[in-house]
Design an enzyme around this catalytic site. Structure first.
Site, PDB file in Angstrom:
ATOM      1  CG  ASP A 262      -1.987   0.886   1.251  1.00 37.23           C
ATOM      2  OD1 ASP A 262      -2.181   1.761   0.202  1.00 37.23           O
ATOM      3  OD2 ASP A 262      -2.907   1.002   2.007  1.00 37.23           O
TER       4      ASP A 262
ATOM      5  CG  ASP B 166      -3.536   4.069  -3.293  1.00 40.31           C
ATOM      6  OD1 ASP B 166      -4.350   3.253  -3.446  1.00 40.31           O
ATOM      7  OD2 ASP B 166      -3.401   4.884  -2.353  1.00 40.31           O
ATOM      8  CD  GLU B 167      -5.638  -0.780  -0.961  1.00 41.37           C
ATOM      9  OE1 GLU B 167      -5.168  -1.564  -0.115  1.00 41.37           O
ATOM     10  OE2 GLU B 167      -6.251   0.042  -0.779  1.00 41.37           O
TER      11      GLU B 167
END
Length: 400
Positions: free
Chosen positions: A15, A105-106
């Site tokens: 993350d 984003d993860e």
């Protein structure tokens, strides 16, 4: 008899930390080690320097300035964020083919299959963090555990810029002292309800039987939470499912907004989502409008076509129709966020042609606009209504 293999902590949850703000600090040295907020009227992302002063995502810009008078506001650059995300996911896929993207984003990475040819999962996580720092220039936190749920919670605990392993024989010791709000999927409403019964940690909930939790939260939620606090969540990373929807949303802040402003915001989102869909060689059968009101309640409206389409004109007209139908509700409750999603996606390999009775054939317009955006950036061509209203702070929707 064949003995069962020993459980292994081989799921990574990676993350990126304060993603949008970290990209801005990476690209502008003047912003490093300073409180940075991406967004104007509404905070889309806050650097950890700002978070330590109490600034949070979705907070109004005014609240952020009251908490942190020296905060630096930066306009979002979504092309830069998408480019950074692609670079990070290239590192993920170079590490293992078993990657499940969760958002821009993860992601979850399953490295169980590498145990004979690579280092231990914890060391893979350390190497992954170093590569993303060196090759992309961004900080990232990694949680390592037996299940995706535990890996996600581990990364939450390890933030920012950390690495944490939850060994299979230490799952209860890790999970049970945590406050309920740290558990993935337990929102503030559920946590507040449980706290009203004196339940504040995962261990407090684990001491209860499943029938009690079902009575408190309902059958589905109670069953899920019982599985969560006892480590009985699925162990598999899902990598073989095509994305079922593409969407974006825009926070427009509190206050009265003119109908023209809201329509312009929605059409800007439709254009952005349509480009992403066509780039992925997909067509959509359903348009979903999503609204969030001043009282924090939400509403959705949808419309499905007889045949899937990629026509920006048709999809925009449908989204506008849904918005117009929701105007009375918007006037009554006020609007703080508008979003659109295209669902029931199909491949564009076979498209059912539609007869056009209009005076102008616009079938080639979408391709031309997409080509200009691909070469010169998404801001090179925009609707005239957005010149005054602004393209706004639209962000990719998280998967459902």
């Amino acid at each position: 008899m064949c003995s069962m293999p020993e459980p292994r902590a081989a799921i990574l949850h990676a993350d990126l930390d304060a993603f949008y703000a970290s990209v801005e600090q990476r690209d502008d040295p003047r912003l490093r080690n300073r409180p940075v907020v991406v967004g104007g009227g509404v905070v889309l992302a806050a650097s950890y320097e700002a978070k330590r002063r109490g600034v949070k995502t979705a907070m109004s810009g005014r609240q952020a300035r009251m908490l942190c008078p020296d905060v630096i506001n930066v306009r979002p650059r979504f092309d830069a964020y998408v480019e950074a995300s692609k670079a990070v996911f290239d590192v993920f896929r170079d590490t293992t083919p078993q990657v499940q993207g969760v958002s821009i984003d993860e992601a979850f990475l399953d490295v169980a299959g590498l145990h004979r040819i690579d280092v231990a999962p914890f060391d893979i996580g350390a190497r992954l963090r170093a590569r993303i720092r060196d090759e992309v220039g961004l900080p990232i936190t990694v949680g390592v555990a037996r299940t995706p749920f535990l890996a996600k919670v581990a990364s939450r605990v390890a933030k920012p810029d950390g690495l944490l392993l939850v060994p299979p024989d230490g799952e209860d010791a890790f999970l049970h002292p945590l406050p309920l709000t740290m558990l993935w999927g337990v929102g503030e409403v559920t946590a507040t309800k449980l706290e009203g019964y004196g339940l504040r940690t995962a261990g407090d909930v684990a001491a209860l039987g499943e029938p009690v939790l079902r009575g408190l939260l309902g059958p589905a939620a109670g069953r899920h939470l019982f599985a969560v606090v006892h480590g009985r969540t699925p162990e598999r990373v899902v990598t073989d499912r095509r994305r079922g929807s593409i969407g974006a949303q825009r926070a427009i802040g509190h206050g009265r907004h003119s109908p023209e402003f809201v329509t312009a915001a929605l059409l800007g989102l439709v254009d952005r989502v349509c480009r992403r869909m066509r780039t992925a060689h997909r067509i959509a059968r359903t348009v979903v409008l999503r609204l969030r009101f001043e009282d924090y309640t939400k509403a959705t409206r949808s419309h499905s076509f007889a045949h899937a389409t990629s026509s920006g004109e048709d999809l925009a007209a449908t989204a506008t129709m849904l918005l117009d139908a929701a105007r009375p509700l918007i006037r009554e409750r006020g609007l703080t966020l508008v979003g659109v999603a295209l669902t029931n996606l199909e491949s564009d390999a076979v498209v059912q042609p539609q007869l056009s009775f209009g005076p102008v054939d616009t079938s080639g317009m979408d391709a031309a606009v997409d080509a200009v955006a691909a070469r010169f950036g998404s801001g090179a061509v925009m609707r005239a209504s957005l010149i005054k209203a602004g393209d706004g702070f639209s962000v990719p929707m998280l998967p459902d």
